[in-house]
Design a protein around this motif. Sequence first.
Motif, mmCIF file in Angstrom:
data_model
loop_
_atom_site.group_PDB
_atom_site.id
_atom_site.type_symbol
_atom_site.label_atom_id
_atom_site.label_comp_id
_atom_site.label_asym_id
_atom_site.label_seq_id
_atom_site.Cartn_x
_atom_site.Cartn_y
_atom_site.Cartn_z
ATOM 1 N N THR A 1 74.070 114.390 145.499
ATOM 2 C CA THR A 1 73.864 115.549 146.370
ATOM 3 C C THR A 1 74.265 115.237 147.806
ATOM 4 O O THR A 1 74.935 116.041 148.467
ATOM 5 N N MET A 2 73.874 114.072 148.309
ATOM 6 C CA MET A 2 74.206 113.694 149.681
ATOM 7 C C MET A 2 75.722 113.553 149.853
ATOM 8 O O MET A 2 76.292 114.020 150.858
ATOM 9 N N THR A 3 76.395 112.934 148.878
ATOM 10 C CA THR A 3 77.850 112.781 148.982
ATOM 11 C C THR A 3 78.553 114.130 148.910
ATOM 12 O O THR A 3 79.514 114.379 149.635
ATOM 13 N N THR A 4 78.070 115.010 148.039
ATOM 14 C CA THR A 4 78.679 116.342 147.918
ATOM 15 C C THR A 4 78.522 117.129 149.211
ATOM 16 O O THR A 4 79.477 117.777 149.682
ATOM 17 N N LEU A 5 77.335 117.090 149.810
ATOM 18 C CA LEU A 5 77.125 117.787 151.086
ATOM 19 C C LEU A 5 77.979 117.177 152.194
ATOM 20 O O LEU A 5 78.517 117.898 153.049
ATOM 21 N N LEU A 6 78.113 115.851 152.182
ATOM 22 C CA LEU A 6 78.960 115.196 153.178
ATOM 23 C C LEU A 6 80.401 115.656 153.057
ATOM 24 O O LEU A 6 81.071 115.957 154.070
ATOM 25 N N ILE A 7 80.911 115.741 151.824
ATOM 26 C CA ILE A 7 82.287 116.207 151.611
ATOM 27 C C ILE A 7 82.423 117.670 152.006
ATOM 28 O O ILE A 7 83.436 118.083 152.589
ATOM 29 N N MET A 8 81.410 118.463 151.709
ATOM 30 C CA MET A 8 81.485 119.890 152.033
ATOM 31 C C MET A 8 81.610 120.103 153.538
ATOM 32 O O MET A 8 82.428 120.901 153.995
ATOM 33 N N PHE A 9 80.808 119.377 154.325
ATOM 34 C CA PHE A 9 80.799 119.606 155.768
ATOM 35 C C PHE A 9 81.921 118.870 156.503
ATOM 36 O O PHE A 9 82.240 119.222 157.639
ATOM 37 N N THR A 10 82.509 117.851 155.875
ATOM 38 C CA THR A 10 83.576 117.105 156.538
ATOM 39 C C THR A 10 84.971 117.444 156.028
ATOM 40 O O THR A 10 85.953 117.176 156.721
ATOM 41 N N VAL A 11 85.049 118.035 154.832
ATOM 42 C CA VAL A 11 86.367 118.319 154.246
ATOM 43 C C VAL A 11 86.515 119.797 153.915
ATOM 44 O O VAL A 11 87.434 120.473 154.401
ATOM 45 N N VAL A 12 85.627 120.337 153.084
ATOM 46 C CA VAL A 12 85.813 121.680 152.540
ATOM 47 C C VAL A 12 85.701 122.743 153.629
ATOM 48 O O VAL A 12 86.572 123.618 153.765
ATOM 49 N N VAL A 13 84.630 122.696 154.422
ATOM 50 C CA VAL A 13 84.448 123.705 155.470
ATOM 51 C C VAL A 13 85.550 123.632 156.523
ATOM 52 O O VAL A 13 86.171 124.662 156.858
ATOM 53 N N PRO A 14 85.869 122.444 157.081
ATOM 54 C CA PRO A 14 86.993 122.399 158.037
ATOM 55 C C PRO A 14 88.321 122.842 157.425
ATOM 56 O O PRO A 14 89.127 123.497 158.094
#
Length: 387
Positions: free
Chosen positions: A80-93
């Motif tokens: 969960t932590m890794t997925t959220l990290l990817i979401m806020f650093t890769v997917v959203v930008p």
Amino acid sequence: MSDVPNSPPPARSQAFSGFDRERLFIAFFFAAYFFLIYQLVLILTPFMAPLIAAVMLALVAYPVHRIIHRVVRRPNLAATMTTLLIMFTVVVPLSILIWLLLREAAAVVPVARDWLLSHRDLGAVLVALDLPDPLAALVETLRGYVERFELDLAGIALDTVRQAGNEITRLGASLVAQFFVVLLHLIVLMFTLFFFLRDGPHLVRGVVELVPMEETGKQRVLAGLDRILVAMLRGTVVTASAQGALTGIGLALFGVPFPVLLGFAATFLAVVPFVGASLIWLPAAVYLFVNEQTLAAVGLGIWGLLLVGLIDNVLRPVVIGDHAQLPILLLFLGVLGGIQVYGLIGALISPMVIACVFAFAHIYREQYLARSRTVPGEGDSEGEDTP
């Protein structure tokens, strides 16, 4: 005439009957099995893009996930932590970048069209500039060839700009109309990424066990795919993205129009050998110099040489390490060809196809070619007379 008792059927016919039943069962089983796989592929086809994107993100981010897992020691929480990290650093930008890219691309089309209409004789425009003698001579030579072959470069450019404008308008309208579909794909992407991070090794082992190959061959293919995919994704894709981002930032800092669009173009051109992103920032520096913005042109040139140009030599060895180097020209052509064949999803499919081809070629070279070279030698050594 006495009745003759019925004799049992010969054992041979029973054997053939059993053999036929076995063949019938095998044919039915594999026919049903492949039919079900085909149906599963049809079911998953609408979500193929987020599934492939989740695989690529999981491969790139798995080292970070292992570090988080060692600290947290709870698989669900770590994933969960890794997925959220990817979401806020890769997917959203990246989503914001795509929105800015479409808006900027739609704005650049009328500007480019108006400029081309007012400068149909581009050669005359270049000749009118106060260019250095070698460049002026080159422009005159090229202009002579254009006039000799009656090439309407401005007309070709105008048609290209019109087609690009139509495609951008269609893509933007499609994204707006299918907003909920795009949102669903993002949800599928993050949900799938969570399970790939949490259960990735178990999923890989389950798939490998179904492959009808020798265990050593399966391990070789798996190791080759891992090595090449890591080199491709963490090396080429990451460094090209970094060069494109730095190019866009530099263009924005020094006042070049449409920095998002040009930075996105630099990301694709960064994989071209020798020249790479300089195909974007160098003409932009010349543009600033021609428009009498000498200080900005010099600043952009220094930015391109020191940051954009050297990051490839610094970042690529760090993210690849000892993994295999890939022919980046083939990757560049493969991505463009994949987009032509499969659409935008081809940009995700083609790197994985190239990785599979190289992995199987490596296995073929090591196992089959090496074996074919050693077998005749072994036979010759056995046939020699012993002293």
